[in-house]
Design a protein around this motif. Structure first.
Motif, PDB file in Angstrom:
ATOM      1  N   LYS A 224     -21.695  24.950 -16.511  1.00 33.92           N
ATOM      2  CA  LYS A 224     -22.667  24.175 -17.283  1.00 33.92           C
ATOM      3  C   LYS A 224     -21.947  23.114 -18.097  1.00 33.92           C
ATOM      4  CE  LYS A 224     -24.059  27.886 -19.266  1.00 33.92           C
ATOM      5  NZ  LYS A 224     -24.711  28.768 -20.253  1.00 33.92           N
ATOM      6  N   LEU A 225     -22.487  21.878 -18.056  1.00 30.45           N
ATOM      7  CA  LEU A 225     -21.837  20.748 -18.725  1.00 30.45           C
ATOM      8  C   LEU A 225     -22.748  20.135 -19.777  1.00 30.45           C
ATOM      9  CD1 LEU A 225     -20.533  19.155 -15.391  1.00 30.45           C
ATOM     10  CD2 LEU A 225     -19.216  20.603 -16.961  1.00 30.45           C
ATOM     11  N   GLY A 226     -23.714  20.887 -20.269  1.00 32.60           N
ATOM     12  CA  GLY A 226     -24.613  20.384 -21.312  1.00 32.60           C
ATOM     13  C   GLY A 226     -25.364  19.146 -20.842  1.00 32.60           C
ATOM     14  N   GLY A 227     -25.267  18.072 -21.615  1.00 24.09           N
ATOM     15  CA  GLY A 227     -25.975  16.837 -21.298  1.00 24.09           C
ATOM     16  C   GLY A 227     -25.490  16.179 -20.006  1.00 24.09           C
ATOM     17  N   ASP A 228     -24.371  16.650 -19.478  1.00 28.01           N
ATOM     18  CA  ASP A 228     -23.873  16.103 -18.218  1.00 28.01           C
ATOM     19  C   ASP A 228     -24.302  16.928 -17.010  1.00 28.01           C
ATOM     20  OD1 ASP A 228     -22.609  13.920 -19.388  1.00 28.01           O
ATOM     21  OD2 ASP A 228     -20.829  15.109 -19.868  1.00 28.01           O
ATOM     22  N   GLY A 229     -25.145  17.923 -17.220  1.00 27.52           N
ATOM     23  CA  GLY A 229     -25.645  18.684 -16.076  1.00 27.52           C
ATOM     24  C   GLY A 229     -24.778  19.884 -15.756  1.00 27.52           C
ATOM     25  N   ALA A 230     -24.446  20.049 -14.490  1.00 30.05           N
ATOM     26  CA  ALA A 230     -23.709  21.247 -14.081  1.00 30.05           C
ATOM     27  C   ALA A 230     -23.002  20.978 -12.756  1.00 30.05           C
ATOM     28  CB  ALA A 230     -24.669  22.422 -13.919  1.00 30.05           C
ATOM     29  N   ARG A 231     -21.957  21.761 -12.510  1.00 28.63           N
ATOM     30  CA  ARG A 231     -21.316  21.756 -11.193  1.00 28.63           C
ATOM     31  C   ARG A 231     -21.508  23.119 -10.567  1.00 28.63           C
ATOM     32  NH1 ARG A 231     -17.501  18.176 -13.590  1.00 28.63           N
ATOM     33  NH2 ARG A 231     -16.409  19.834 -14.685  1.00 28.63           N
ATOM     34  N   ALA A 232     -21.768  23.129  -9.265  1.00 28.85           N
ATOM     35  CA  ALA A 232     -21.912  24.391  -8.529  1.00 28.85           C
ATOM     36  C   ALA A 232     -20.832  24.449  -7.472  1.00 28.85           C
ATOM     37  CB  ALA A 232     -23.286  24.468  -7.879  1.00 28.85           C
ATOM     38  N   TYR A 233     -20.064  25.512  -7.496  1.00 26.60           N
ATOM     39  CA  TYR A 233     -19.009  25.706  -6.498  1.00 26.60           C
ATOM     40  C   TYR A 233     -19.410  26.836  -5.562  1.00 26.60           C
ATOM     41  CZ  TYR A 233     -15.784  23.161  -9.610  1.00 26.60           C
ATOM     42  OH  TYR A 233     -15.164  22.227 -10.407  1.00 26.60           O
ATOM     43  N   THR A 234     -19.252  26.603  -4.260  1.00 29.46           N
ATOM     44  CA  THR A 234     -19.424  27.662  -3.266  1.00 29.46           C
ATOM     45  C   THR A 234     -18.288  27.500  -2.259  1.00 29.46           C
ATOM     46  OG1 THR A 234     -20.707  26.322  -1.724  1.00 29.46           O
ATOM     47  CG2 THR A 234     -21.965  27.475  -3.428  1.00 29.46           C
ATOM     48  N   ALA A 235     -18.281  28.340  -1.234  1.00 33.91           N
ATOM     49  CA  ALA A 235     -17.252  28.219  -0.192  1.00 33.91           C
ATOM     50  C   ALA A 235     -17.334  26.850   0.488  1.00 33.91           C
ATOM     51  CB  ALA A 235     -17.426  29.335   0.830  1.00 33.91           C
ATOM     52  N   ASP A 236     -18.513  26.197   0.418  1.00 32.80           N
ATOM     53  CA  ASP A 236     -18.676  24.896   1.075  1.00 32.80           C
ATOM     54  C   ASP A 236     -18.178  23.728   0.236  1.00 32.80           C
ATOM     55  OD1 ASP A 236     -19.871  26.196   3.164  1.00 32.80           O
ATOM     56  OD2 ASP A 236     -21.905  25.916   2.366  1.00 32.80           O
ATOM     57  N   GLY A 237     -17.775  23.989  -1.005  1.00 35.00           N
ATOM     58  CA  GLY A 237     -17.293  22.892  -1.839  1.00 35.00           C
ATOM     59  C   GLY A 237     -18.033  22.840  -3.164  1.00 35.00           C
ATOM     60  N   HIS A 240     -22.539  18.394  -7.803  1.00 37.48           N
ATOM     61  CA  HIS A 240     -22.883  18.114  -9.199  1.00 37.48           C
ATOM     62  C   HIS A 240     -24.375  17.883  -9.327  1.00 37.48           C
ATOM     63  CE1 HIS A 240     -23.476  15.381 -12.715  1.00 37.48           C
ATOM     64  NE2 HIS A 240     -22.744  16.313 -13.273  1.00 37.48           N
ATOM     65  N   ALA A 241     -24.972  18.426 -10.382  1.00 35.09           N
ATOM     66  CA  ALA A 241     -26.376  18.121 -10.671  1.00 35.09           C
ATOM     67  C   ALA A 241     -26.433  17.512 -12.064  1.00 35.09           C
ATOM     68  CB  ALA A 241     -27.218  19.399 -10.634  1.00 35.09           C
ATOM     69  N   GLY A 242     -27.024  16.340 -12.185  1.00 32.19           N
ATOM     70  CA  GLY A 242     -27.141  15.709 -13.500  1.00 32.19           C
ATOM     71  C   GLY A 242     -28.244  16.368 -14.313  1.00 32.19           C
ATOM     72  N   ALA A 243     -28.124  16.265 -15.643  1.00 29.33           N
ATOM     73  CA  ALA A 243     -29.199  16.759 -16.512  1.00 29.33           C
ATOM     74  C   ALA A 243     -30.365  15.766 -16.443  1.00 29.33           C
ATOM     75  CB  ALA A 243     -28.685  16.877 -17.940  1.00 29.33           C
ATOM     76  N   LEU A 244     -31.569  16.247 -16.719  1.00 29.50           N
ATOM     77  CA  LEU A 244     -32.714  15.336 -16.739  1.00 29.50           C
ATOM     78  C   LEU A 244     -32.747  14.617 -18.088  1.00 29.50           C
ATOM     79  CD1 LEU A 244     -35.506  17.456 -14.978  1.00 29.50           C
ATOM     80  CD2 LEU A 244     -33.770  15.941 -13.991  1.00 29.50           C
ATOM     81  N   PRO A 245     -33.064  13.322 -18.064  1.00 26.32           N
ATOM     82  CA  PRO A 245     -33.005  12.523 -19.300  1.00 26.32           C
ATOM     83  C   PRO A 245     -34.214  12.761 -20.212  1.00 26.32           C
ATOM     84  CG  PRO A 245     -33.686  11.161 -17.443  1.00 26.32           C
ATOM     85  CD  PRO A 245     -33.434  12.521 -16.887  1.00 26.32           C
ATOM     86  N   VAL A 246     -34.135  13.810 -21.024  1.00 22.06           N
ATOM     87  CA  VAL A 246     -35.196  14.067 -22.009  1.00 22.06           C
ATOM     88  C   VAL A 246     -34.570  13.921 -23.400  1.00 22.06           C
ATOM     89  CG1 VAL A 246     -36.578  15.629 -20.571  1.00 22.06           C
ATOM     90  CG2 VAL A 246     -34.691  16.557 -21.941  1.00 22.06           C
ATOM     91  N   LEU A 272     -29.266  25.243  -2.245  1.00 18.39           N
ATOM     92  CA  LEU A 272     -28.491  25.050  -3.476  1.00 18.39           C
ATOM     93  C   LEU A 272     -28.996  23.859  -4.292  1.00 18.39           C
ATOM     94  CD1 LEU A 272     -26.126  25.980  -5.264  1.00 18.39           C
ATOM     95  CD2 LEU A 272     -24.624  24.524  -3.872  1.00 18.39           C
ATOM     96  N   ALA A 273     -29.299  22.748  -3.607  1.00 17.95           N
ATOM     97  CA  ALA A 273     -29.782  21.558  -4.323  1.00 17.95           C
ATOM     98  C   ALA A 273     -31.102  21.880  -5.046  1.00 17.95           C
ATOM     99  CB  ALA A 273     -29.973  20.403  -3.349  1.00 17.95           C
ATOM    100  N   GLY A 274     -31.969  22.632  -4.403  1.00 13.75           N
ATOM    101  CA  GLY A 274     -33.257  23.005  -5.000  1.00 13.75           C
ATOM    102  C   GLY A 274     -33.085  23.965  -6.169  1.00 13.75           C
ATOM    103  N   ARG A 275     -32.146  24.889  -6.040  1.00 14.38           N
ATOM    104  CA  ARG A 275     -31.893  25.838  -7.136  1.00 14.38           C
ATOM    105  C   ARG A 275     -31.344  25.098  -8.354  1.00 14.38           C
ATOM    106  NH1 ARG A 275     -29.709  29.024  -2.622  1.00 14.38           N
ATOM    107  NH2 ARG A 275     -27.554  28.755  -3.283  1.00 14.38           N
ATOM    108  N   LEU A 276     -30.459  24.117  -8.093  1.00 10.94           N
ATOM    109  CA  LEU A 276     -29.884  23.353  -9.213  1.00 10.94           C
ATOM    110  C   LEU A 276     -30.948  22.480  -9.873  1.00 10.94           C
ATOM    111  CD1 LEU A 276     -26.440  22.325  -7.726  1.00 10.94           C
ATOM    112  CD2 LEU A 276     -26.846  23.890  -9.642  1.00 10.94           C
TER     113      LEU A 276
END
Ligand code: KDG
Length: 311
Positions: A224-237, A240-246, A272-276
């Motif tokens: 979790k990166l707070g206002g910068d969203g989050a990174r998700a790591y899996t075996a596939d690499g 990054h998901a950005g936070a929504l601008p609220v 994964l994209a949908g979960r993020l």
């Protein structure tokens, strides 16, 4: 069986509008990272249950009432006639600075043990959520956490460890010794960037900790990166998901919302994209509203933020 089982200590949070030392009105709220996650799932229509010990007085009654009102299953909660409710004072010191003070040593919640969790786990769950807060509460709570993680993963549940380091409960070195082995039972590990080395070597770089976790069988690591969203790591690499601008008005509970969104997406079979996307959406709802969990969306509200593009 339920979709999600979580357990830990639910606290009664007393919030002040200004400095505590100046007195004034306090408002009463339910708090607790695990109960926040359970409410997040229940609001989206998943069957969510919370287990733990609550005091056998009005404050314990309040905790149960709040959870029931939110549709969270409390069938396997233990009432403790001997110990008090855990309290948390949340002091608003400046517009964007809050301070937390706990009164939870020796509380009902901290006396959690394996026997409190056995019936809930026997009833079955698709997902077990646990945090790094619970093992900091007592020796018996630490053992209960380890036992639950092991038992649920053996039974085929998705186990999610949400690190949630609480510096007021234990030192980082003590946390690391407990949380690193615990992560080995998890298939999803969630941590903020500054918590990541609590499930790896002290001071280790993000990539190093992640590689170690994936090698130990963790399928997904969410940073979790707070206002910068989050990174998700899996075996596939990494993705990054950005936070929504609220507009952020209160960030407490945003991490719990993020985890709830991710797990909801998992239960709904999203990629994964949908979960993020669901994770950052729930996070955005909670930072944009007041309270730790009150602003979490119902399912029919999820689309309210659909037009926002992640930053
Ligand atoms: O996670 C947000 C708060 O509700 C939570 O921090 C309270 O469980 C809590 C704790 O132990 O700090």
């Amino acid at each position: 069986a339920v979709d999600l089982l979580t357990f830990g200590e639910a606290l009664v949070s007393l919030r002040s509008a200004g400095p505590l030392a100046a007195g004034g009105a306090l408002t009463m709220h339910l708090a607790g990272a695990e109960s926040n996650v359970a409410i997040g799932l229940a609001r989206l229509g998943h069957r969510a249950a919370w287990a733990g010990r609550v005091s056998d007085d009005e404050l314990g009654g309040y905790v149960l009432r709040q959870l029931r009102a939110e549709g969270v299953g409390v069938d396997h909660v233990t009432r403790d006639p001997e110990r008090p409710a855990g309290l948390m004072f949340l002091e608003r010191r400046t517009a964007d600075l809050t301070r937390v003070r706990y009164h939870r040593a020796g509380s009902a919640g901290s006396a959690l043990g394996v026997e409190d969790l056995r019936p809930a786990l026997a009833a079955g769950t698709r997902v077990l959520h646990l945090t790094g807060i619970t093992p900091a509460l007592s020796d018996s709570a630490r053992e209960a956490t380890r036992w639950a993680a092991e038992t649920a993963s053996r039974a085929g549940a998705l186990v999610c460890l949400d690190v949630n380091h609480r510096a007021r409960l234990w030192r980082r070195d003590d946390a690391r010794v407990v949380l690193t082995p615990l992560a080995g039972h998890a298939s999803v590990v969630v941590a903020s960037a500054d918590e990541l080395d609590l499930v790896g070597e002290p001071g280790a770089a993000e990539e190093t900790v992640v590689a170690g976790l994936l090698a130990r069988g963790v399928a997904t690591v969410l940073v979790k990166l707070g206002g910068d969203g989050a990174r998700a790591y899996t075996a596939d690499g990494v993705r990054h998901a950005g936070a929504l601008p609220v507009t952020a008005v209160d960030t407490v509970g945003a991490g719990d919302a993020f985890t709830a969104g991710y797990l909801s997406g998992h239960l709904d079979g999203l990629d994964l994209a949908g979960r993020l996307r669901r994770a950052v959406t729930l996070g955005a709802f909670v930072v944009a509203g007041h309270g730790d969990w009150e602003a979490l969306p119902r399912r029919d509200e999820l689309s309210l933020l659909d037009d926002l593009q992640p930053g």
